[in-house]
Design a protein around this motif. Structure first.
Motif, PDB file in Angstrom:
ATOM      1  N   ARG A  49      -2.138 -25.593 -59.708  1.00 57.41           N
ATOM      2  CA  ARG A  49      -1.463 -24.500 -60.532  1.00 57.41           C
ATOM      3  C   ARG A  49      -2.488 -23.596 -61.164  1.00 57.41           C
ATOM      4  O   ARG A  49      -2.480 -22.405 -61.099  1.00 57.41           O
ATOM      5  N   GLU A  53      -3.019 -19.449 -60.407  1.00 55.50           N
ATOM      6  CA  GLU A  53      -3.128 -18.470 -61.750  1.00 55.50           C
ATOM      7  C   GLU A  53      -4.448 -17.674 -61.564  1.00 55.50           C
ATOM      8  O   GLU A  53      -4.303 -16.519 -61.818  1.00 55.50           O
ATOM      9  N   SER A 303       4.111 -23.979 -67.667  1.00 55.94           N
ATOM     10  CA  SER A 303       4.033 -23.958 -66.146  1.00 55.94           C
ATOM     11  C   SER A 303       4.848 -25.034 -65.380  1.00 55.94           C
ATOM     12  O   SER A 303       4.563 -25.071 -64.235  1.00 55.94           O
ATOM     13  N   GLU A 347       7.802 -21.000 -57.226  1.00 50.29           N
ATOM     14  CA  GLU A 347       7.715 -21.181 -58.719  1.00 50.29           C
ATOM     15  C   GLU A 347       8.271 -20.086 -59.479  1.00 50.29           C
ATOM     16  O   GLU A 347       7.509 -19.975 -60.379  1.00 50.29           O
TER      17      GLU A 347
END
Length: 906
Positions: A49, A53, A303, A347
């Motif tokens: 993750r 980002e 997240s 996502e």
């Protein structure tokens, strides 16, 4: 307006609109760039993750910089550290370079290989990514040119081993150092006063390679009286064939231990999600457990989906604080969401940027801005110098490097996972500690405890702060040692129950221990283990972990703290000296009834009052003129007053309270004298320890206690004069034979001994304070705090007073224990003060009367005249003078004074 002019205006407007539309389509309002920009390389993990980002943020930074600087020449080349290209580069690198990557692990080796590929093949001028200092150190060994290449590490927290820091002059750590993370973690643990923690960490980013991290964590926790009971190392998830089974087994092993405070540090989000899922399934997210996560997890809670948050209910964490309400961040967040949704539609629901995305954006922008400001073709050294000397303002805040690390101190936000999200409780900084909000960090009225701003939601729901430990399967039952050969069975008496085949213990210390256990908030399984030996040896048994604790009449003294810890004293104690008594019947001098101080005060007061009354009566009784008359009047003042021969009213006022004092003192004297002449009195055969030392006499003590060492080391007894005994009967025989002249007991033992033999023994004046009796436990045992709290509850409930009756004995009469001291001033203090005050007032009046014929009286009368009370004074003096016979001179003087007063009055 002519048609030609109108046509020209319309054509110009269309051209302007067309040009504006073309510029907006191009994204800028500037001509083609006239200078060439460099290349920036990125090494991140596309599968995580954080990596996703960072990738989106870095691309946004490159686009924004190109739009703002009118440049299309900035090249951003990003490599996936876990992708196929990194693996291919790794294998080609290992064939060409004799470098070992065993200590860094496979993932770190892939990162290094990807960085080498970017530098050698793509000719990048700077690197950004999740490379640690250890990775960069290995990278510089492979290619010497890379040693001077600017590298901005986004690894959080920043870890720079001292041996590597000076070797990397162009390595910048764009994250807060791990020291601050550990300090914040220790502040949270210290606030709730947990004494032991279990540390869980993932072996990644060089954590296992830098062994000093665990030492730093342990040392910092010790500053808040906490220690690491156990630490569990998880290998990287990618290296495990069945990560779930591995984590589950580790959690089962930790659940068997007594500690319930778990700290997750240096962990990936993937590992944390699986960890809390298994912990909830094993019942480790229930009441009594504590979980704390650090920045790597807490910053990514926005997240994750709702199922992950549901598994983390009650978790406490801290994340890097920044201005989340600022306009630059809000603009960045809006654009980031849009771009992230387009690249990772799976996502879409959880696309809020974290601090890692903000720093990736700011790092890319900082390098690009430095390249732009460089004149001509900038070298690696120029870029590094530009980065270290400039101050940048980005979406994450002010960016400034000092010694290649962030210059500004961090602020961490403390959060508590509740419901579908989390609750923001406080912020913490290394300088200010806890404060309510970032805006009030400099407020002097801000609280230093985040618990005051609302209840904390713990695993299992709201409630009191978890204790952080329980009685585990390994701790059942606790082995509690008890002295089997104590000198006084009233405290501990051990016997064996043959019918039930078990050891039984009774006595005051045992009763208090049982009452204390009832106040504990949990069951405490234990078994008594009799110990036949000195008490100090039993304390060492606890230190060696052969015993879990010890219960009995253990004195709390400094020498034993080296081996164990003690609970709150359940009874106070002093060291007292016991000696034989001697009977006193004969009264040679009755003066012993009062102390010398009291006798002297009675005589002095009597003479003072006698002299005062003589002064007041001198004018009325000529028989007491002269010094001889004064002395005789002082001696006979009581009888004289009793015969009511006093003529002055003030004299009677002075004598009346003194008569009452004499009456009370006489009654007490008679009562005490009668008692001394009729009742047999007991006095100590030896008054104090000084007498004992001067006569070189022998003294006895308990052979199993510390008293023998105390007599030698503190009171300076000769070792050969100390006799040690094991039972109270031994003391009796030793006293009878003259083997000892005194015996030393701790005060609770002395009370029991005197309760049985008060007709033959008494306590001398010498006493020495001690620490009292307490229970013994291993060092850093959480039982110490709980037992101390429970003992205080027993004392406050009044049960302790009832239990102390076990130590009392009805064998002693009050007469035998009476004090032989003489009557002192204390019982008569109030009477003497009353009589003395009245006498002082009478003395003052007498002085004023004696001086009325002097010039002082005239001055006083002038003052009184102004106060309009002269007429009253004149009348008063005339009446008093008329009642007292005067001589011829006195009459003349009085007449002149009255005339003068009359003149003043008129």
């Amino acid at each position: 307006m002519s048609p030609v002019i109108l046509s020209f205006c319309m054509l110009s407007l269309l051209v302007a609109v067309s040009k504006t539309s073309a510029d907006e389509a191009a994204g800028d309002h500037c001509p083609l760039a006239s200078h060439k920009m460099g290349k920036i390389g990125g090494v991140i993990d596309y599968g995580s993750r954080v990596g996703k980002e960072m990738k989106v943020a870095m691309e946004m930074a490159a686009e924004d910089f190109a739009r703002s600087s009118c440049s299309k020449q900035l090249v951003l080349q990003i490599e996936d550290s876990s992708g196929d290209s990194a693996r291919d580069a790794f294998f080609s690198l290992t064939l060409s370079a004799p470098v070992s990557f065993e200590n860094n692990g496979v993932n770190a080796s892939y990162r290094i290989a990807a960085a080498v590929e970017l530098v050698d093949s793509n000719q990048v001028q700077a690197l950004i990514g999740t490379m640690s200092a250890q990775d960069t150190g290995h990278l510089s060994k492979i290619d010497k040119n890379i040693k001077y290449l600017p590298i901005i590490s986004l690894t959080s927290p920043a870890i720079t081993p001292p041996s590597i820091a000076h070797q990397l002059p162009h390595f910048f750590q764009f994250s807060d150092h791990i020291t601050f993370h550990i300090q914040c973690l220790a502040a949270i643990v210290g606030h709730f006063k947990w004494r032991k923690v279990t540390v869980i960490y993932e072996s990644k980013n060089g954590f296992s390679a830098y062994s000093g991290i665990l030492t730093l964590l342990s040392d910092t926790l010790k500053t808040v009286n906490t220690e690491i009971e156990h630490h569990s190392t998880f290998p990287p998830m990618s290296s495990l064939s069945n990560p779930g089974a591995f984590i589950e087994q580790e959690l089962i092993d930790m659940r068997r231990r007594s500690n319930r405070v778990f700290v997750v540090v240096m962990s990936s989000l993937k590992m944390a999600v699986l960890l809390f899922s298994k912990a909830k399934r094993l019942g480790m997210m229930e009441k009594g457990y504590v979980w704390i996560v650090t920045d790597e997890i807490a910053s990514l809670l926005n997240s994750v989906d709702s199922s992950v948050v549901d598994n983390m209910q009650g978790v406490i964490g801290f994340r890097t604080e920044f201005a989340r309400t600022s306009k630059p961040f809000k603009r960045f967040r809006s654009r980031f969401r849009s771009k992230y949704r387009s690249e990772y539609p799976e996502e879409e629901e959880y696309c809020n940027p974290s601090i890692f995305a903000l720093r990736a954006y700011d790092a890319t922008w900082a390098i690009a801005q430095t390249m732009k400001n460089s004149t001509g073709k900038s070298s690696s050294k120029d870029l590094s110098k530009g980065i270290s000397s400039r101050i940048f303002r980005g979406v994450s805040g002010v960016i400034r490097f000092k010694n290649n690390v962030l210059w500004q101190l961090p602020w961490f936000q403390i959060i508590n996972v509740v419901g579908n999200s989390y609750r923001e409780m406080a912020v913490w900084s290394p300088e200010s500690g806890f404060s309510k909000t970032l805006e009030k960090r400099n407020d002097v009225n801000s609280s230093s405890s985040f618990e005051e701003w609302g209840p904390v939601y713990w695993p299992g729901g709201k409630g009191s702060v978890p204790r952080g430990w329980v009685i585990s399967e390994k701790d059942k039952p606790f082995k509690i040692g008890i002295p089997s050969m104590g000198a006084f069975r009233e405290f501990v008496h051990v016997s064996f129950d043959q019918a039930n085949n078990k050891t039984c213990a009774t006595g005051f210390s045992i009763k208090v221990f049982e009452a204390t256990l009832k106040r504990l908030p949990y069951d405490f399984p234990y078994e008594f283990v009799p110990f036949n030996g000195p008490y100090d040896e039993m304390v060492k048994q606890v230190y060696n972990k052969e015993l879990d604790g010890a219960v009995g009449d253990f004195s709390i003294e400094p020498g034993r703290f080296r081996y164990a810890e003690f609970s709150q004293p359940y009874i106070d104690s002093r060291l007292v000296m016991i000696v034989t008594t001697k009977s006193v019947k004969k009264i040679t001098w009755m003066l012993k009834t009062f102390t010398k101080k009291l006798w002297l005060l009675i005589v002095a007061m009597h003479m003072f009052i006698g002299c005062l009354v003589w002064i007041l009566e001198r004018g009325s009784n000529t028989e007491f003129e002269g010094i001889g008359g004064m002395i005789w009047f002082s001696v006979t003042v009581i009888f004289y007053a009793h015969g009511q021969s006093l003529r002055n009213s003030l004299s009677r006022v002075v004598v009346a309270p003194w008569l009452f004092v004499i009456l009370v003192v006489t009654a007490c004297f008679t009562a005490d004298l009668s008692s001394r002449m009729t009742v047999s009195r007991l006095e100590p055969s030896i008054l104090d320890i000084d007498t004992l030392l001067k006569t070189n006499a022998s003294a006895g003590c308990n052979a199993n206690s510390f008293v023998g060492q105390y007599l030698t080391n503190v009171l300076h007894f000769k070792p050969e004069n100390i006799r040690r005994f094991y039972s109270e009967s031994d003391y009796l025989e030793a006293f009878e034979t003259g083997y000892i002249k005194a015996a030393f007991f701790v005060e609770p033992h002395a009370k029991v001994f005197l309760g049985k033999y008060c007709n033959h023994f008494t306590q001398a004046k010498s006493t020495f304070p001690l620490g009292g009796f307490g229970y013994v436990f291993a060092k850093d045992s959480p039982l110490v705090f709980d037992m101390s709290e429970a003992i205080l509850k027993v004392v406050e409930s009044g049960e302790m007073r009832q239990l102390e009756r076990i130590l009392s004995s009805p064998n002693c009469s009050s007469d035998a224990l009476r004090d032989n001291s003489s009557l002192d001033l204390e019982p008569f203090t109030g009477l003497f003060i009353l009589s003395g005050s009245i006498s002082a007032f009478g003395f003052l009046v007498a002085i004023l009367r004696m001086g009325r014929n002097l010039q002082i009286l005239s001055c006083i009368q002038r003052v009184l005249t102004k106060r309009r009370i002269l007429r009253w004074a004149s009348i008063h003096f005339s009446k008093e003078n008329s009642t007292i016979p005067k001589t011829k001179d006195q009459v003349q003087t009085s007449t002149s004074v009255e005339l003068e007063l009359t003149n003043f009055a008129h």
